[in-house]
Design a protein around this motif. Structure first.
Motif, mmCIF file in Angstrom:
data_model
loop_
_atom_site.group_PDB
_atom_site.id
_atom_site.type_symbol
_atom_site.label_atom_id
_atom_site.label_comp_id
_atom_site.label_asym_id
_atom_site.label_seq_id
_atom_site.Cartn_x
_atom_site.Cartn_y
_atom_site.Cartn_z
ATOM 1 N N VAL A 27 0.859 -1.182 0.000
ATOM 2 C CA VAL A 27 0.000 0.000 0.000
ATOM 3 C C VAL A 27 0.897 1.235 0.000
ATOM 4 O O VAL A 27 1.866 1.297 0.753
ATOM 5 C CB VAL A 27 -0.908 -0.012 1.257
ATOM 6 N N SER A 28 0.568 2.196 -0.856
ATOM 7 C CA SER A 28 1.418 3.391 -0.970
ATOM 8 C C SER A 28 1.123 4.391 0.147
ATOM 9 O O SER A 28 0.067 4.336 0.800
ATOM 10 C CB SER A 28 1.169 4.064 -2.318
ATOM 11 N N LEU A 29 2.054 5.338 0.310
ATOM 12 C CA LEU A 29 1.841 6.419 1.273
ATOM 13 C C LEU A 29 0.621 7.251 0.890
ATOM 14 O O LEU A 29 -0.089 7.756 1.752
ATOM 15 C CB LEU A 29 3.073 7.329 1.331
ATOM 16 N N ASP A 30 0.375 7.388 -0.434
ATOM 17 C CA ASP A 30 -0.797 8.132 -0.898
ATOM 18 C C ASP A 30 -2.085 7.473 -0.419
ATOM 19 O O ASP A 30 -3.033 8.151 -0.027
ATOM 20 C CB ASP A 30 -0.825 8.195 -2.441
ATOM 21 N N HIS A 31 -2.095 6.153 -0.480
ATOM 22 C CA HIS A 31 -3.291 5.424 -0.026
ATOM 23 C C HIS A 31 -3.503 5.641 1.474
ATOM 24 O O HIS A 31 -4.628 5.813 1.944
ATOM 25 C CB HIS A 31 -3.153 3.938 -0.348
ATOM 26 N N LEU A 32 -2.396 5.659 2.211
ATOM 27 C CA LEU A 32 -2.496 5.921 3.658
ATOM 28 C C LEU A 32 -2.984 7.346 3.900
ATOM 29 O O LEU A 32 -3.824 7.589 4.775
ATOM 30 C CB LEU A 32 -1.139 5.713 4.344
ATOM 31 N N ALA A 33 -2.469 8.286 3.106
ATOM 32 C CA ALA A 33 -2.893 9.685 3.249
ATOM 33 C C ALA A 33 -4.386 9.817 2.947
ATOM 34 O O ALA A 33 -5.092 10.602 3.579
ATOM 35 C CB ALA A 33 -2.078 10.575 2.314
ATOM 36 N N ASP A 34 -4.855 9.033 1.999
ATOM 37 C CA ASP A 34 -6.271 9.006 1.620
ATOM 38 C C ASP A 34 -7.199 8.698 2.790
ATOM 39 O O ASP A 34 -8.325 9.167 2.831
ATOM 40 C CB ASP A 34 -6.477 7.871 0.596
ATOM 41 N N VAL A 35 -6.740 7.829 3.685
ATOM 42 C CA VAL A 35 -7.577 7.494 4.842
ATOM 43 C C VAL A 35 -7.211 8.354 6.057
ATOM 44 O O VAL A 35 -7.680 8.103 7.158
ATOM 45 C CB VAL A 35 -7.527 5.987 5.210
ATOM 46 N N GLY A 36 -6.359 9.349 5.828
ATOM 47 C CA GLY A 36 -6.079 10.333 6.878
ATOM 48 C C GLY A 36 -4.895 10.015 7.765
ATOM 49 O O GLY A 36 -4.684 10.679 8.775
ATOM 50 N N VAL A 37 -4.105 8.984 7.394
ATOM 51 C CA VAL A 37 -2.930 8.635 8.200
ATOM 52 C C VAL A 37 -1.758 9.525 7.788
ATOM 53 O O VAL A 37 -1.447 9.634 6.602
ATOM 54 C CB VAL A 37 -2.553 7.145 8.021
ATOM 55 N N LEU A 38 -1.120 10.158 8.765
ATOM 56 C CA LEU A 38 0.038 11.014 8.482
ATOM 57 C C LEU A 38 1.313 10.279 8.877
ATOM 58 O O LEU A 38 1.305 9.459 9.791
ATOM 59 C CB LEU A 38 -0.045 12.317 9.284
ATOM 60 N N LYS A 121 8.877 1.170 12.483
ATOM 61 C CA LYS A 121 10.239 0.860 12.938
ATOM 62 C C LYS A 121 10.869 2.151 13.466
ATOM 63 O O LYS A 121 10.281 3.220 13.313
ATOM 64 C CB LYS A 121 11.043 0.308 11.756
ATOM 65 N N PRO A 122 12.070 2.047 14.044
ATOM 66 C CA PRO A 122 12.691 3.250 14.615
ATOM 67 C C PRO A 122 12.730 4.406 13.612
ATOM 68 O O PRO A 122 13.151 4.237 12.467
ATOM 69 C CB PRO A 122 14.095 2.779 14.991
ATOM 70 N N GLY A 123 12.242 5.560 14.060
ATOM 71 C CA GLY A 123 12.217 6.752 13.206
ATOM 72 C C GLY A 123 10.862 7.029 12.588
ATOM 73 O O GLY A 123 10.642 8.093 12.031
ATOM 74 N N ASP A 124 9.933 6.071 12.668
ATOM 75 C CA ASP A 124 8.598 6.268 12.077
ATOM 76 C C ASP A 124 7.661 6.934 13.077
ATOM 77 O O ASP A 124 7.425 6.418 14.172
ATOM 78 C CB ASP A 124 7.988 4.922 11.648
ATOM 79 N N LEU A 125 7.136 8.078 12.660
ATOM 80 C CA LEU A 125 6.104 8.774 13.455
ATOM 81 C C LEU A 125 4.817 8.717 12.658
ATOM 82 O O LEU A 125 4.783 9.177 11.504
ATOM 83 C CB LEU A 125 6.520 10.232 13.695
ATOM 84 N N ILE A 126 3.777 8.120 13.239
ATOM 85 C CA ILE A 126 2.506 8.092 12.513
ATOM 86 C C ILE A 126 1.387 8.695 13.361
ATOM 87 O O ILE A 126 1.410 8.635 14.590
ATOM 88 C CB ILE A 126 2.081 6.686 12.014
ATOM 89 N N VAL A 127 0.451 9.287 12.639
ATOM 90 C CA VAL A 127 -0.740 9.862 13.272
ATOM 91 C C VAL A 127 -1.960 9.179 12.660
ATOM 92 O O VAL A 127 -2.163 9.228 11.445
ATOM 93 C CB VAL A 127 -0.830 11.381 13.027
#
Ligand SMILES: [Fe+2]
Length: 187
Positions: A27-38, A121-127
């Motif tokens: 799944v691409s970052l765009d797809h994640l952005a689509d569902v509101g995940v930062l 993983k280390p360094g990943d910040l998600i909202v």
């Protein structure tokens, strides 16, 4: 490298396994952005003085911060807690997690109600936005050190699915419809 995410197979078995489909469907970052995940990639070895993290916290009002160590040695009833984290739920606020050490999986539902597994993983910040159905599990490393951020006094209350009448859920699904409307208007 950017964060890895994929659609999971829905088979039973250890939740700590990757549960890739066969063949894997990433799944691409765009797809994640689509569902509101930062998502941001930061330097976890310098989290105490990280200017980038400071800017994100300031811009988004994340004044609260604490650290959480999850592993069998540090958590009572580890296996039971792991199961609880894995119950599908929403929150009335954003869920903000920054991985400092170790790794784990956040699963979020997309617009078609499919599970997307996000490997942090280390360094990943998600909202995760308020109102999105999600769950969490450690992976087979059985260790993660997380920073939790929040706006104001933290509220960790989880509301298990179904929550279609919860105000945060309504607002979230409404925001997805609006986005779809904008995308259509752009064509
Ligand atoms: Fe949650």
């Amino acid at each position: 490298m950017a964060i890895e995410a994929w659609f999971i197979d829905e088979s039973d078995g250890d939740q700590r396994l990757p549960h890739h489909r066969s063949p894997p469907e990433f799944v691409s970052l765009d797809h994640l952005a689509d569902v509101g995940v930062l998502y941001w990639k930061l330097n976890p070895s310098d989290y105490e003085n990280d200017e980038e993290l400071r800017k994100i916290r300031e811009a988004r009002g994340y004044n609260y911060m604490d650290l959480l160590d999850l592993c069998p040695e540090k958590v009572d009833n580890y296996e039971q807690k792991l199961k609880n984290f894995y119950t599908e739920h929403i929150h009335g606020d954003e869920e903000i997690r920054y991985c400092l050490e170790g790794s784990g999986y956040f699963d979020v539902r997309d617009k078609e109600d499919r599970w997307i597994r996000i490997w942090i993983k280390p360094g990943d910040l998600i909202v995760l936005p308020a109102g999105i159905y999600h769950r969490f599990t450690l992976d087979t490393s059985n260790y993660i050190k997380l920073m939790r951020l929040f706006v104001g006094e933290p509220v960790w209350t989880a509301f298990n699915r179904p929550q279609e009448d919860h105000p945060a859920r309504k607002q979230y699904t409404g925001s997805l419809t609006e986005k779809a409307g904008v995308a259509l208007a752009a064509h």
